[in-house]
Design a protein around this motif. Sequence first.
Motif, PDB file in Angstrom:
ATOM      1  N   MET A 149       0.828  -1.208  -0.086  1.00 56.66           N
ATOM      2  CA  MET A 149      -0.007  -0.013   0.051  1.00 56.66           C
ATOM      3  C   MET A 149       0.889   1.265  -0.151  1.00 56.66           C
ATOM      4  SD  MET A 149      -2.789  -1.093   2.676  1.00 56.66           S
ATOM      5  CE  MET A 149      -2.724   0.480   3.781  1.00 56.66           C
ATOM      6  N   LEU A 150       1.821   1.170   1.004  1.00 62.44           N
ATOM      7  CA  LEU A 150       2.599   2.334   1.078  1.00 62.44           C
ATOM      8  C   LEU A 150       3.314   2.509  -0.327  1.00 62.44           C
ATOM      9  CD1 LEU A 150       4.182   1.781   4.773  1.00 62.44           C
ATOM     10  CD2 LEU A 150       2.986   3.957   3.688  1.00 62.44           C
ATOM     11  N   HIS A 152       2.903   1.489  -3.426  1.00 62.36           N
ATOM     12  CA  HIS A 152       1.903   1.889  -4.519  1.00 62.36           C
ATOM     13  C   HIS A 152       1.566   3.156  -4.439  1.00 62.36           C
ATOM     14  CE1 HIS A 152      -0.508   0.787  -7.875  1.00 62.36           C
ATOM     15  NE2 HIS A 152      -1.759   1.187  -7.322  1.00 62.36           N
ATOM     16  N   GLY A 153       1.051   3.441  -3.161  1.00 60.53           N
ATOM     17  CA  GLY A 153       0.578   4.873  -3.178  1.00 60.53           C
ATOM     18  C   GLY A 153       1.615   5.816  -3.097  1.00 60.53           C
ATOM     19  N   ALA A 154       2.681   5.576  -2.804  1.00 64.00           N
ATOM     20  CA  ALA A 154       3.971   6.618  -2.756  1.00 64.00           C
ATOM     21  C   ALA A 154       4.224   6.671  -4.388  1.00 64.00           C
ATOM     22  CB  ALA A 154       4.990   6.213  -2.133  1.00 64.00           C
ATOM     23  N   LEU A 157       1.622   9.055  -5.968  1.00 60.20           N
ATOM     24  CA  LEU A 157       1.696  10.418  -5.620  1.00 60.20           C
ATOM     25  C   LEU A 157       2.849  11.076  -5.928  1.00 60.20           C
ATOM     26  CD1 LEU A 157       0.571  10.513  -1.752  1.00 60.20           C
ATOM     27  CD2 LEU A 157      -0.685  10.964  -3.918  1.00 60.20           C
ATOM     28  N   ILE A 178       8.018   2.956   8.765  1.00 59.67           N
ATOM     29  CA  ILE A 178       6.583   3.117   9.016  1.00 59.67           C
ATOM     30  C   ILE A 178       5.862   1.762   8.941  1.00 59.67           C
ATOM     31  CG2 ILE A 178       4.204   4.011   7.866  1.00 59.67           C
ATOM     32  CD1 ILE A 178       6.073   6.061   6.538  1.00 59.67           C
ATOM     33  N   ARG A 180       6.799  -0.831  10.249  1.00 58.11           N
ATOM     34  CA  ARG A 180       7.322  -1.511  11.572  1.00 58.11           C
ATOM     35  C   ARG A 180       7.908  -2.770  11.057  1.00 58.11           C
ATOM     36  NH1 ARG A 180       2.870  -0.140  16.117  1.00 58.11           N
ATOM     37  NH2 ARG A 180       2.101   1.513  15.113  1.00 58.11           N
TER      38      ARG A 180
ATOM     39  N   ARG B 141       3.921  17.681   7.316  1.00 59.75           N
ATOM     40  CA  ARG B 141       3.688  17.401   5.807  1.00 59.75           C
ATOM     41  C   ARG B 141       4.096  15.915   5.590  1.00 59.75           C
ATOM     42  NH1 ARG B 141       3.000  20.304   1.138  1.00 59.75           N
ATOM     43  NH2 ARG B 141       3.254  19.407  -0.854  1.00 59.75           N
ATOM     44  N   ARG B 142       5.090  15.528   6.328  1.00 61.17           N
ATOM     45  CA  ARG B 142       5.455  14.046   6.287  1.00 61.17           C
ATOM     46  C   ARG B 142       4.383  13.234   6.729  1.00 61.17           C
ATOM     47  NH1 ARG B 142      10.340  11.491   6.308  1.00 61.17           N
ATOM     48  NH2 ARG B 142      12.111  12.494   5.137  1.00 61.17           N
ATOM     49  N   MET B 145       1.517  13.003   4.175  1.00 61.91           N
ATOM     50  CA  MET B 145       2.105  12.226   3.067  1.00 61.91           C
ATOM     51  C   MET B 145       1.931  10.583   3.204  1.00 61.91           C
ATOM     52  SD  MET B 145       2.170  13.849   0.346  1.00 61.91           S
ATOM     53  CE  MET B 145       1.870  15.549   0.173  1.00 61.91           C
ATOM     54  N   ARG B 146       2.390  10.525   4.704  1.00 60.96           N
ATOM     55  CA  ARG B 146       2.376   8.965   5.134  1.00 60.96           C
ATOM     56  C   ARG B 146       1.061   8.340   5.039  1.00 60.96           C
ATOM     57  NH1 ARG B 146       4.975   8.567  10.970  1.00 60.96           N
ATOM     58  NH2 ARG B 146       6.966   9.863  10.326  1.00 60.96           N
ATOM     59  N   TRP B 148      -1.630   9.853   3.346  1.00 62.12           N
ATOM     60  CA  TRP B 148      -1.890   9.791   1.901  1.00 62.12           C
ATOM     61  C   TRP B 148      -1.566   8.730   1.228  1.00 62.12           C
ATOM     62  CZ3 TRP B 148      -2.104  15.222  -1.228  1.00 62.12           C
ATOM     63  CH2 TRP B 148      -3.005  14.781  -2.160  1.00 62.12           C
ATOM     64  N   MET B 149      -0.173   8.443   1.348  1.00 65.83           N
ATOM     65  CA  MET B 149       0.450   7.191   0.564  1.00 65.83           C
ATOM     66  C   MET B 149      -0.428   5.674   0.789  1.00 65.83           C
ATOM     67  SD  MET B 149       4.382   8.155   1.238  1.00 65.83           S
ATOM     68  CE  MET B 149       4.600   6.352   1.664  1.00 65.83           C
ATOM     69  N   LEU B 150      -0.519   5.849   2.012  1.00 66.64           N
ATOM     70  CA  LEU B 150      -1.449   4.558   2.503  1.00 66.64           C
ATOM     71  C   LEU B 150      -2.808   4.393   1.878  1.00 66.64           C
ATOM     72  CD1 LEU B 150      -0.274   4.301   6.396  1.00 66.64           C
ATOM     73  CD2 LEU B 150      -0.197   2.457   4.696  1.00 66.64           C
ATOM     74  N   HIS B 152      -3.906   6.369  -0.513  1.00 69.54           N
ATOM     75  CA  HIS B 152      -4.036   6.146  -1.883  1.00 69.54           C
ATOM     76  C   HIS B 152      -3.588   4.926  -2.671  1.00 69.54           C
ATOM     77  CE1 HIS B 152      -4.022   7.852  -5.908  1.00 69.54           C
ATOM     78  NE2 HIS B 152      -2.654   7.608  -6.172  1.00 69.54           N
ATOM     79  N   GLY B 153      -2.718   4.187  -1.647  1.00 65.03           N
ATOM     80  CA  GLY B 153      -2.095   2.927  -2.253  1.00 65.03           C
ATOM     81  C   GLY B 153      -3.240   1.799  -1.999  1.00 65.03           C
ATOM     82  N   ALA B 154      -3.868   2.130  -0.645  1.00 65.70           N
ATOM     83  CA  ALA B 154      -4.849   1.085  -0.791  1.00 65.70           C
ATOM     84  C   ALA B 154      -5.956   0.993  -1.516  1.00 65.70           C
ATOM     85  CB  ALA B 154      -5.466   1.199   0.780  1.00 65.70           C
ATOM     86  N   GLY B 156      -5.837   1.956  -4.753  1.00 68.58           N
ATOM     87  CA  GLY B 156      -5.497   1.441  -5.998  1.00 68.58           C
ATOM     88  C   GLY B 156      -5.473  -0.139  -5.866  1.00 68.58           C
ATOM     89  N   LEU B 157      -4.874  -0.583  -4.897  1.00 59.39           N
ATOM     90  CA  LEU B 157      -4.974  -2.026  -4.549  1.00 59.39           C
ATOM     91  C   LEU B 157      -6.359  -2.791  -4.572  1.00 59.39           C
ATOM     92  CD1 LEU B 157      -2.085  -2.630  -2.331  1.00 59.39           C
ATOM     93  CD2 LEU B 157      -1.869  -2.725  -5.054  1.00 59.39           C
ATOM     94  N   VAL B 175      -4.956   2.124   9.201  1.00 63.01           N
ATOM     95  CA  VAL B 175      -3.899   3.068   8.569  1.00 63.01           C
ATOM     96  C   VAL B 175      -3.331   4.259   9.802  1.00 63.01           C
ATOM     97  CG1 VAL B 175      -3.750   5.243   7.048  1.00 63.01           C
ATOM     98  CG2 VAL B 175      -4.920   3.015   6.346  1.00 63.01           C
ATOM     99  N   ILE B 178      -1.137   2.268  11.621  1.00 61.99           N
ATOM    100  CA  ILE B 178      -0.021   2.226  10.749  1.00 61.99           C
ATOM    101  C   ILE B 178       1.018   3.371  11.002  1.00 61.99           C
ATOM    102  CG2 ILE B 178       1.382   1.482   8.582  1.00 61.99           C
ATOM    103  CD1 ILE B 178      -1.139  -0.228   7.956  1.00 61.99           C
TER     104      ILE B 178
END
Lengths: 188, 188
Positions: A149-150, A152-154, A157, A178, A180, B141-142, B145-146, B148-150, B152-154, B156-157, B175, B178
């Motif tokens: 997920m991380l 693919h999402g990254a 983005l 992230i 873990r 911001r980090r 993004m963390r 958002w990545m999760l 957005h990726g989820a 998509g999957l 999420v 995580i």
Amino acid sequence: MTRRAAYHHGDLATAALDAALDLVAEDPSASFSLRTLAERLGVAHRALYNHFADREALLAALAARGFARLADTLATVPDPAGFLAAYVRFALDQPGLYAVMTGRQYDQINATPPLRAAVDRVIAVALDTLATRGADDDTRRREVMRVWMLAHGAIGLQRAGMLRMRSAEEFAIEVLHIARLAPPEETK
Amino acid sequence: MTRRAAYHHGDLATAALDAALDLVAEDPSASFSLRTLAERLGVAHRALYNHFADREALLAALAARGFARLADTLATVPDPAGFLAAYVRFALDQPGLYAVMTGRQYDQINATPPLRAAVDRVIAVALDTLATRGADDDTRRREVMRVWMLAHGAIGLQRAGMLRMRSAEEFAIEVLHIARLAPPEETK
DNA sequence: TGGATTATATATCCACTGGATACATTGAGT
DNA sequence: ACTCAATGTATCCAGTGGATATATAATCCA
């Protein structure tokens, strides 16, 4: 094959996928037409339909090849950080191919056995490299999905310009952290 | 300003986006043609070009409207879990629109001021709801993004059938967990 | 007011696309 | 040696995004 111009191509199916790979690399939007593909192969565009039901089927076959390559690449990396870095590099180096791979729908994946098999192989490699040994299957699958997920999402983005990923390697470390799954001596 | 409803054939620009929204909802692949769009509006297909430079520009405008809606929705949710659940629900309920929104390229986003503004508004709301108050901007911001990545990726999957998300709410909790933004007593 | 200007919509054309049908060529298997 | 199924070609079609030229309506200014 340097015989006189053969009416029959020989192995048009794989040659078509080779050429399609080139075209997708040249234009990541994968908006190439069957006609330009056929022209590049020196063949009537209609010949492609003897090997692929339609344009979507050709893209599905291309996706299958992409996943197979990806599995090959990932299988050579033993550690999670290298695995993730390789995954991200693959996606960012070949954005068009990656888009074709991840752009198929669930139904199409399952309806295309080679594609289904190639995807499963990537999942198998990921489980092998990323998941905690000895844990139960559900946990292992969750661990892989977290990382996937991380990543693919990254990638999405990053491609949309929302994220500034420094390098694949650095990104890999952060993702594992992230999720873990990072080795304990790395946290400092 | 609001007197704009009785032109030659109406306010075609916004009517076109309304109709495009419908078409994208009917076919998430967003492969609708300008001609069917125009036909639905009872107008010559060429009329659309008076309001949008080309098909891509129309999609960019549609994306801007999508981000604006998303920002509106997200702004009503005060807590991170609700925010995330709302984001995921938006994407999965309107997959075609979400794809149009996230399918634009960086250059196009920046070259389309309303789109850029709408995206920035979503980012602003996310920072407000998700990020740790008082932390420095880079950290905040980090954090966003963390998550958002999760998410957005989820999404998509999930759309590709690789993931079986139980519910938006449950997913949101996971999420946040995580991303380490979950309240400490959180357990699965 | 009314005529000119400007925004908007139409008509028509173009090259190109994915796909269908009908036919030509070939090589493998008996 | 001769089928005949597999493969490739020729040609056609409706539909697409887009261009150019033209018509019509709305607004501005004398």
